[in-house]
Write a protein that holds these residues in place. Structure first.
Motif, mmCIF file in Angstrom:
data_model
loop_
_atom_site.group_PDB
_atom_site.id
_atom_site.type_symbol
_atom_site.label_atom_id
_atom_site.label_comp_id
_atom_site.label_asym_id
_atom_site.label_seq_id
_atom_site.Cartn_x
_atom_site.Cartn_y
_atom_site.Cartn_z
ATOM 1 N N ARG A 72 0.599 -1.256 -0.294
ATOM 2 C CA ARG A 72 -0.398 0.016 0.183
ATOM 3 C C ARG A 72 1.459 1.330 -0.273
ATOM 4 O O ARG A 72 0.416 1.680 -0.811
ATOM 5 C CB ARG A 72 -1.512 -0.024 1.548
ATOM 6 C CG ARG A 72 -1.900 -0.934 0.903
ATOM 7 C CD ARG A 72 -2.577 -1.486 2.239
ATOM 8 N NE ARG A 72 -3.190 -0.458 2.895
ATOM 9 C CZ ARG A 72 -4.144 -0.252 4.405
ATOM 10 N NH1 ARG A 72 -4.253 -1.291 4.553
ATOM 11 N NH2 ARG A 72 -5.216 0.421 4.192
ATOM 12 N N LYS A 73 2.437 1.596 0.729
ATOM 13 C CA LYS A 73 3.136 2.363 0.605
ATOM 14 C C LYS A 73 3.431 2.837 -0.664
ATOM 15 O O LYS A 73 3.432 3.506 -0.989
ATOM 16 C CB LYS A 73 3.962 2.374 2.302
ATOM 17 C CG LYS A 73 2.624 2.119 3.544
ATOM 18 C CD LYS A 73 3.464 2.334 4.786
ATOM 19 C CE LYS A 73 3.201 2.615 5.689
ATOM 20 N NZ LYS A 73 3.785 2.179 7.493
ATOM 21 N N ALA A 97 1.283 3.231 -3.024
ATOM 22 C CA ALA A 97 1.357 5.307 -2.919
ATOM 23 C C ALA A 97 2.401 6.544 -2.606
ATOM 24 O O ALA A 97 2.597 7.374 -3.949
ATOM 25 C CB ALA A 97 0.836 5.442 -1.364
ATOM 26 N N PRO A 107 -1.670 5.043 -6.059
ATOM 27 C CA PRO A 107 -2.275 4.564 -5.047
ATOM 28 C C PRO A 107 -3.151 3.106 -5.297
ATOM 29 O O PRO A 107 -3.871 2.774 -6.559
ATOM 30 C CB PRO A 107 -3.014 4.992 -4.209
ATOM 31 C CG PRO A 107 -3.147 6.493 -5.502
ATOM 32 C CD PRO A 107 -2.065 6.185 -6.461
ATOM 33 N N ASP A 165 -7.816 1.810 -0.572
ATOM 34 C CA ASP A 165 -7.265 1.897 0.439
ATOM 35 C C ASP A 165 -6.921 3.356 0.908
ATOM 36 O O ASP A 165 -7.137 4.153 0.668
ATOM 37 C CB ASP A 165 -5.781 1.809 -0.745
ATOM 38 C CG ASP A 165 -4.316 1.573 0.820
ATOM 39 O OD1 ASP A 165 -4.941 1.604 2.078
ATOM 40 O OD2 ASP A 165 -3.486 1.727 0.712
ATOM 41 N N HIS A 211 -3.594 5.395 3.272
ATOM 42 C CA HIS A 211 -2.297 5.238 1.900
ATOM 43 C C HIS A 211 -3.280 5.813 0.655
ATOM 44 O O HIS A 211 -1.897 6.095 -0.507
ATOM 45 C CB HIS A 211 -1.635 3.978 1.913
ATOM 46 C CG HIS A 211 -1.099 3.775 3.346
ATOM 47 N ND1 HIS A 211 -0.237 4.812 3.973
ATOM 48 C CD2 HIS A 211 -1.084 2.411 4.076
ATOM 49 C CE1 HIS A 211 -0.418 4.593 5.163
ATOM 50 N NE2 HIS A 211 -0.413 2.170 5.235
ATOM 51 N N GLY A 212 -4.272 5.389 -0.094
ATOM 52 C CA GLY A 212 -4.708 5.840 -1.465
ATOM 53 C C GLY A 212 -4.635 7.074 -1.576
ATOM 54 O O GLY A 212 -4.989 8.258 -0.796
ATOM 55 N N CYS A 213 -5.741 7.167 -2.634
ATOM 56 C CA CYS A 213 -6.446 8.788 -3.088
ATOM 57 C C CYS A 213 -7.811 8.957 -2.857
ATOM 58 O O CYS A 213 -8.686 8.213 -3.278
ATOM 59 C CB CYS A 213 -6.124 8.847 -4.695
ATOM 60 S SG CYS A 213 -7.115 10.304 -4.877
#
Length: 249
Positions: A169-170, A173, A178, A182, A185-187
């Motif tokens: 996930r990191k 991103a 991303p 998520d 960490h996502g948008c």
């Protein structure tokens, strides 16, 4: 007050966990998105856990030899004995288990790339982290996003060679692709778009496969989990080639 009809409580029984592999000392399930592996202080809202559900389903104690995020679905491996649990946890820690994930991410990713980007733990310790990325499909859909008239997405295969907390996930991103669904960490704007456009709020990250040599028999074990309903639905919606995906997934 007159006669009142008693309220009947309808209890929906959870479907049994999908068993992908089982031997005398190991068992693997296809963990549903949203199911915690075990009790956690940071998720006090949860009342069901993979460890307890599988224990009750099999009628014996089980030991999770690795972890998956609550939001991640897919292959989750358990040992059935303390001895095997110790061996497999060491194998995971030493990177002897090959893990492959699938994710749907924002934008067009490169055909192949490697992410070598250290990650900082909550206690401040920085750890090396490495992920290989391979693009399987790209799509452009006629859904406006920001100043763009369309939206672009990629289906990627992710192979981590380290196992850091929220590593995939990191890392995605970090390279500005991303994973859809998520948080944190996502948008958020993309996540809102998927909720409004497709009624979808599942994180589209799936633990597709693990591969390892059995510590006792020496047999090469490959365990593959089919994608679950929401991931499958979004593949069909975004890429529109559902029959073709059965050959890959």
């Amino acid at each position: 007050m007159g006669d009142e009809q008693p309220v009947l409580e309808v209890i929906q029984e959870r479907k049994p966990l999908e068993i992908l592999f089982q031997s005398t000392d190991l068992v693997a399930i296809n963990k549903p998105h949203g199911l915690l592996v075990h009790r956690s202080m940071i998720a006090s809202d949860a009342s069901e856990f993979a460890v307890q559900l599988l224990r009750d389903q099999l009628g014996q104690r089980v030991y999770p030899v690795h972890r998956l995020d609550r939001k991640t679905g897919g292959v989750l491996l358990f040992a059935l004995t303390e001895a095997m649990n110790s061996i497999m946890q060491q194998r995971f820690a030493e990177g002897d288990i090959r893990k492959t994930y699938l994710a749907i991410v924002r934008g067009y990713t490169a055909d192949e790339l490697e992410i070598d980007y250290p990650l900082r733990r909550d206690d401040g310790i920085v750890q090396e982290a490495f992920t290989k990325v391979k693009t399987l499909r790209r799509t452009e859909v006629p859904v406006p996003f920001g100043k763009h008239a369309t939206s672009r997405y990629s289906l990627v295969e992710l192979t981590p060679t380290t196992g850091r907390f929220h590593q995939l996930r990191k890392h995605m991103a970090h390279i500005f692709h991303p994973i859809i669904g998520d948080r944190p960490h996502g948008c958020n704007k993309q996540n809102r778009l998927f909720l409004e456009q497709y009624a979808m709020n599942t994180m589209l990250l799936h633990a597709h496969q693990i591969q390892f040599q059995h510590p006792v028999s020496g047999e090469e074990i490959v365990i593959t989990a089919p994608v679950q309903s929401e991931f499958e639905r979004m593949l069909a919606v975004l890429f529109g080639e559902k029959p073709a995906f059965t050959q890959i997934l």
